[in-house]
Design a protein around this motif. Structure first.
Motif, PDB file in Angstrom:
ATOM      1  N   VAL A   1     -45.778 -44.290 -25.549  1.00 42.35           N
ATOM      2  CA  VAL A   1     -46.087 -43.505 -24.353  1.00 42.35           C
ATOM      3  C   VAL A   1     -44.797 -43.032 -23.707  1.00 42.35           C
ATOM      4  O   VAL A   1     -43.733 -43.627 -23.879  1.00 42.35           O
ATOM      5  CB  VAL A   1     -46.925 -44.310 -23.329  1.00 42.35           C
ATOM      6  N   SER A   2     -44.898 -41.945 -22.940  1.00 40.34           N
ATOM      7  CA  SER A   2     -43.754 -41.365 -22.244  1.00 40.34           C
ATOM      8  C   SER A   2     -43.849 -41.656 -20.749  1.00 40.34           C
ATOM      9  O   SER A   2     -44.900 -41.433 -20.140  1.00 40.34           O
ATOM     10  CB  SER A   2     -43.694 -39.856 -22.466  1.00 40.34           C
ATOM     11  N   PRO A   3     -42.763 -42.133 -20.118  1.00 37.74           N
ATOM     12  CA  PRO A   3     -42.803 -42.484 -18.699  1.00 37.74           C
ATOM     13  C   PRO A   3     -42.316 -41.389 -17.758  1.00 37.74           C
ATOM     14  O   PRO A   3     -42.179 -41.628 -16.557  1.00 37.74           O
ATOM     15  CB  PRO A   3     -41.839 -43.666 -18.633  1.00 37.74           C
ATOM     16  N   TYR A   4     -42.062 -40.195 -18.284  1.00 38.61           N
ATOM     17  CA  TYR A   4     -41.306 -39.221 -17.488  1.00 38.61           C
ATOM     18  C   TYR A   4     -42.143 -38.402 -16.513  1.00 38.61           C
ATOM     19  O   TYR A   4     -41.631 -37.465 -15.912  1.00 38.61           O
ATOM     20  CB  TYR A   4     -40.456 -38.367 -18.425  1.00 38.61           C
ATOM     21  N   LEU A   5     -43.418 -38.794 -16.316  1.00 37.84           N
ATOM     22  CA  LEU A   5     -44.185 -38.297 -15.181  1.00 37.84           C
ATOM     23  C   LEU A   5     -44.216 -39.325 -14.061  1.00 37.84           C
ATOM     24  O   LEU A   5     -44.867 -39.128 -13.042  1.00 37.84           O
ATOM     25  CB  LEU A   5     -45.617 -37.947 -15.591  1.00 37.84           C
ATOM     26  N   GLY A   6     -43.525 -40.441 -14.253  1.00 41.13           N
ATOM     27  CA  GLY A   6     -43.504 -41.482 -13.235  1.00 41.13           C
ATOM     28  C   GLY A   6     -44.284 -42.712 -13.654  1.00 41.13           C
ATOM     29  O   GLY A   6     -45.007 -42.710 -14.642  1.00 41.13           O
TER      30      GLY A   6
END
Length: 292
Positions: free
Chosen positions: A134-139
């Motif tokens: 998963v990517s955390p770059y939306l918060g």
């Protein structure tokens, strides 16, 4: 109903598999139609070709490695039939005793993120898998549903901390409150999972060994999924930087270098034995580095 007393977490299953097989190698399934050997392309359409190719890879390496990683994009690009093929490949890998990571790099907000989490990690997931990326770059609110659903269902998550691509420097090295962003990601994940053998891990690319060393020095105990070995230029000479003091904690992922071993003559000369030989060679090299 599931007997909770016999449930084993993803982290414990992963450590057990790595110990049992004696290596931490992950074979990545990136079934690009541009690279798949011609023998797999006849009959049944593109999704059937991708499925046949991936099953042949499983035949070749299923008893050698603890984990396979399915890159969802190469299945999704083929539409519904491709997604169905991904589910069948994941089921076949599970039946062979392999742990399955779905490399989907999902990340969204609110109910959308929760829906993604349930789709891959929930009790009614559309395919069998043990973990996903998963990517955390939306918060933080974009990844928390994944972390919660994973732990509730004894699954795993690998959160992008320091990826292997050159553009990773654009954001992941940025400093916020005196710390690089990848460090903040690692600390947030650690707060969710303080188990002796964590199920929530980090993606830390082989092309940035300094990041791994910094995270381990700061006390990170998470498993690192380490892409970039082989085609992207990551070096096994830096393996020691990714490991925990107990020698575990680093999953070394290689895709094209193993499944499309061009040193055997390219697609026209592809064979299961060539794939098996390439995988054995990587395992032997990894084991030698671990012993050093």
């Amino acid at each position: 109903m599931e007997n909770q007393s016999t449930v084993v977490s993803f982290g414990v299953r992963l450590a057990s598999q790595v110990r049992r097989l004696g290596n931490p190698v992950v074979v990545g399934l990136d079934p690009s139609l541009d690279l798949i050997p011609p023998a797999f392309l006849s009959g049944g359409g593109p999704s059937a070709a991708v499925e046949r190719f991936c099953l042949a890879i499983l035949d070749a390496v299923g008893d050698l490695v603890p984990v396979v990683k399915l890159q969802s994009a190469y299945f999704e690009v083929l539409g519904g039939d491709g997604v169905h093929a991904m589910a069948k490949v994941a089921a076949s890998a599970t039946a062979r005793g392999l742990l399955v990571i779905i490399d989907a790099k999902r990340g969204d907000i609110g109910s959308t993120s929760a829906a993604y989490a349930e789709a891959y990690l929930g009790p009614r997931a559309f395919l069998p898998c043990d973990a996903m990326t998963v990517s955390p770059y939306l918060g933080w609110d974009s990844i928390e549903p994944f972390l919660s659903v994973a732990l509730a269902n004894h699954k795993g998550v690998f959160v992008l901390a320091q990826t292997s691509n050159p553009g990773a420097r654009d954001l992941q090295f940025a400093t916020v409150n005196g710390k690089p962003v990848y460090q903040l990601v690692a600390e947030h994940v650690a707060r969710y999972d303080q188990a002796e053998e964590p199920s929530l891990g980090l993606v830390v690319g082989a092309t940035f060994p300094g990041t791994a060393e910094a995270l381990r020095s700061s006390g990170a105990r998470s498993w690192f999924l380490v892409p970039g070995i082989g085609a992207q230029g990551g070096s096994l000479d830096t393996l020691v930087r990714f490991r925990r003091p107990d020698g575990l904690g680093a999953l070394l992922s290689s895709s094209r270098a193993l499944t499309f071993p061009d040193r055997f003559g390219g697609a026209a000369a592809w064979s299961e034995e060539a794939v098996r030989s390439s995988t054995r060679q990587l395992i032997d090299t990894v084991v030698a580095h671990r012993a050093a």
